[in-house]
Design a protein around this motif. Structure first.
Motif, PDB file in Angstrom:
ATOM      1  N   GLY A   9       0.815  -1.212   0.000  1.00 33.67           N
ATOM      2  CA  GLY A   9       0.000   0.000   0.000  1.00 33.67           C
ATOM      3  C   GLY A   9       0.849   1.263   0.000  1.00 33.67           C
ATOM      4  O   GLY A   9       0.551   2.227  -0.703  1.00 33.67           O
ATOM      5  N   LEU A  10       1.929   1.260   0.773  1.00 34.32           N
ATOM      6  CA  LEU A  10       2.825   2.414   0.795  1.00 34.32           C
ATOM      7  C   LEU A  10       3.528   2.608  -0.539  1.00 34.32           C
ATOM      8  O   LEU A  10       3.689   3.744  -1.004  1.00 34.32           O
ATOM      9  CB  LEU A  10       3.847   2.269   1.924  1.00 34.32           C
ATOM     10  N   VAL A  11       3.932   1.512  -1.167  1.00 35.54           N
ATOM     11  CA  VAL A  11       4.565   1.595  -2.482  1.00 35.54           C
ATOM     12  C   VAL A  11       3.589   2.166  -3.500  1.00 35.54           C
ATOM     13  O   VAL A  11       3.946   3.032  -4.312  1.00 35.54           O
ATOM     14  CB  VAL A  11       5.091   0.215  -2.927  1.00 35.54           C
ATOM     15  N   LEU A  12       2.349   1.717  -3.472  1.00 34.51           N
ATOM     16  CA  LEU A  12       1.341   2.244  -4.390  1.00 34.51           C
ATOM     17  C   LEU A  12       1.051   3.722  -4.116  1.00 34.51           C
ATOM     18  O   LEU A  12       0.853   4.500  -5.053  1.00 34.51           O
ATOM     19  CB  LEU A  12       0.060   1.423  -4.294  1.00 34.51           C
ATOM     20  N   LEU A  13       1.034   4.103  -2.874  1.00 33.68           N
ATOM     21  CA  LEU A  13       0.818   5.499  -2.516  1.00 33.68           C
ATOM     22  C   LEU A  13       1.944   6.376  -3.047  1.00 33.68           C
ATOM     23  O   LEU A  13       1.696   7.420  -3.657  1.00 33.68           O
ATOM     24  CB  LEU A  13       0.697   5.649  -0.995  1.00 33.68           C
ATOM     25  N   VAL A  14       3.182   5.955  -2.848  1.00 37.18           N
ATOM     26  CA  VAL A  14       4.325   6.721  -3.335  1.00 37.18           C
ATOM     27  C   VAL A  14       4.321   6.783  -4.858  1.00 37.18           C
ATOM     28  O   VAL A  14       4.573   7.841  -5.442  1.00 37.18           O
ATOM     29  CB  VAL A  14       5.646   6.116  -2.799  1.00 37.18           C
ATOM     30  N   ALA A  15       4.020   5.664  -5.502  1.00 36.04           N
ATOM     31  CA  ALA A  15       3.958   5.652  -6.972  1.00 36.04           C
ATOM     32  C   ALA A  15       2.862   6.586  -7.467  1.00 36.04           C
ATOM     33  O   ALA A  15       3.040   7.298  -8.458  1.00 36.04           O
ATOM     34  CB  ALA A  15       3.724   4.240  -7.478  1.00 36.04           C
ATOM     35  N   GLY A  16       1.734   6.618  -6.793  1.00 28.48           N
ATOM     36  CA  GLY A  16       0.655   7.515  -7.186  1.00 28.48           C
ATOM     37  C   GLY A  16       1.021   8.977  -7.003  1.00 28.48           C
ATOM     38  O   GLY A  16       0.665   9.829  -7.823  1.00 28.48           O
ATOM     39  N   LEU A  17       1.743   9.277  -5.934  1.00 23.85           N
ATOM     40  CA  LEU A  17       2.159  10.660  -5.706  1.00 23.85           C
ATOM     41  C   LEU A  17       3.238  11.101  -6.687  1.00 23.85           C
ATOM     42  O   LEU A  17       3.294  12.271  -7.068  1.00 23.85           O
ATOM     43  CB  LEU A  17       2.653  10.829  -4.270  1.00 23.85           C
ATOM     44  N   LEU A  18       4.100  10.179  -7.094  1.00 20.22           N
ATOM     45  CA  LEU A  18       5.182  10.506  -8.014  1.00 20.22           C
ATOM     46  C   LEU A  18       4.794  10.372  -9.476  1.00 20.22           C
ATOM     47  O   LEU A  18       5.587  10.700 -10.351  1.00 20.22           O
ATOM     48  CB  LEU A  18       6.393   9.616  -7.731  1.00 20.22           C
ATOM     49  N   TRP A  19       3.587   9.890  -9.767  1.00 25.13           N
ATOM     50  CA  TRP A  19       3.188   9.635 -11.154  1.00 25.13           C
ATOM     51  C   TRP A  19       3.296  10.861 -12.060  1.00 25.13           C
ATOM     52  O   TRP A  19       3.750  10.733 -13.192  1.00 25.13           O
ATOM     53  CB  TRP A  19       1.793   9.037 -11.206  1.00 25.13           C
ATOM     54  N   PRO A  20       2.893  12.072 -11.627  1.00 26.97           N
ATOM     55  CA  PRO A  20       3.054  13.224 -12.521  1.00 26.97           C
ATOM     56  C   PRO A  20       4.512  13.473 -12.912  1.00 26.97           C
ATOM     57  O   PRO A  20       4.802  13.849 -14.038  1.00 26.97           O
ATOM     58  CB  PRO A  20       2.509  14.404 -11.707  1.00 26.97           C
ATOM     59  N   TYR A  21       5.435  13.235 -11.993  1.00 23.12           N
ATOM     60  CA  TYR A  21       6.849  13.434 -12.291  1.00 23.12           C
ATOM     61  C   TYR A  21       7.394  12.305 -13.158  1.00 23.12           C
ATOM     62  O   TYR A  21       8.232  12.523 -14.029  1.00 23.12           O
ATOM     63  CB  TYR A  21       7.652  13.541 -10.998  1.00 23.12           C
ATOM     64  N   LEU A  22       6.909  11.080 -12.915  1.00 20.42           N
ATOM     65  CA  LEU A  22       7.356   9.947 -13.725  1.00 20.42           C
ATOM     66  C   LEU A  22       6.843  10.045 -15.156  1.00 20.42           C
ATOM     67  O   LEU A  22       7.513   9.620 -16.086  1.00 20.42           O
ATOM     68  CB  LEU A  22       6.890   8.634 -13.083  1.00 20.42           C
ATOM     69  N   SER A  23       5.667  10.619 -15.341  1.00 13.59           N
ATOM     70  CA  SER A  23       5.138  10.756 -16.692  1.00 13.59           C
ATOM     71  C   SER A  23       5.906  11.803 -17.487  1.00 13.59           C
ATOM     72  O   SER A  23       5.929  11.750 -18.717  1.00 13.59           O
ATOM     73  CB  SER A  23       3.656  11.084 -16.653  1.00 13.59           C
ATOM     74  N   GLN A  24       6.548  12.740 -16.818  1.00 13.98           N
ATOM     75  CA  GLN A  24       7.350  13.737 -17.517  1.00 13.98           C
ATOM     76  C   GLN A  24       8.603  13.128 -18.134  1.00 13.98           C
ATOM     77  O   GLN A  24       9.089  13.623 -19.141  1.00 13.98           O
ATOM     78  CB  GLN A  24       7.756  14.865 -16.571  1.00 13.98           C
TER      79      GLN A  24
END
Length: 66
Positions: A9-24
């Motif tokens: 759950g924590l990994v998914l939360l971090v991935a969700g928060l970082l998704w805008p930066y990862l998509s760049q």
């Protein structure tokens, strides 16, 4: 099992928060990702991105469990 689910759950939360930066940097728009655009609907399925992340997570878990 509970510890694993909390960590996941924590990994998914971090991935969700970082998704805008990862998509760049291009993650999420790789060749092979499926995008279907119609008049008022867009369907997006990141097939290659999912495969790449799956391989990455498998390598990380393999190294951690070793």
């Amino acid at each position: 099992m509970a510890r694993f689910l909390v960590a996941l759950g924590l990994v998914l939360l971090v991935a969700g928060l970082l998704w805008p930066y990862l998509s760049q940097i291009g993650l999420g728009r790789l060749p092979g990702d499926i995008v279907i655009q119609r008049e008022n609907v867009t369907f997006y399925f990141p097939l290659v991105t999912c495969l790449l992340l799956s391989v990455l997570f498998n390598l990380v878990f393999w190294v951690v469990n070793r």
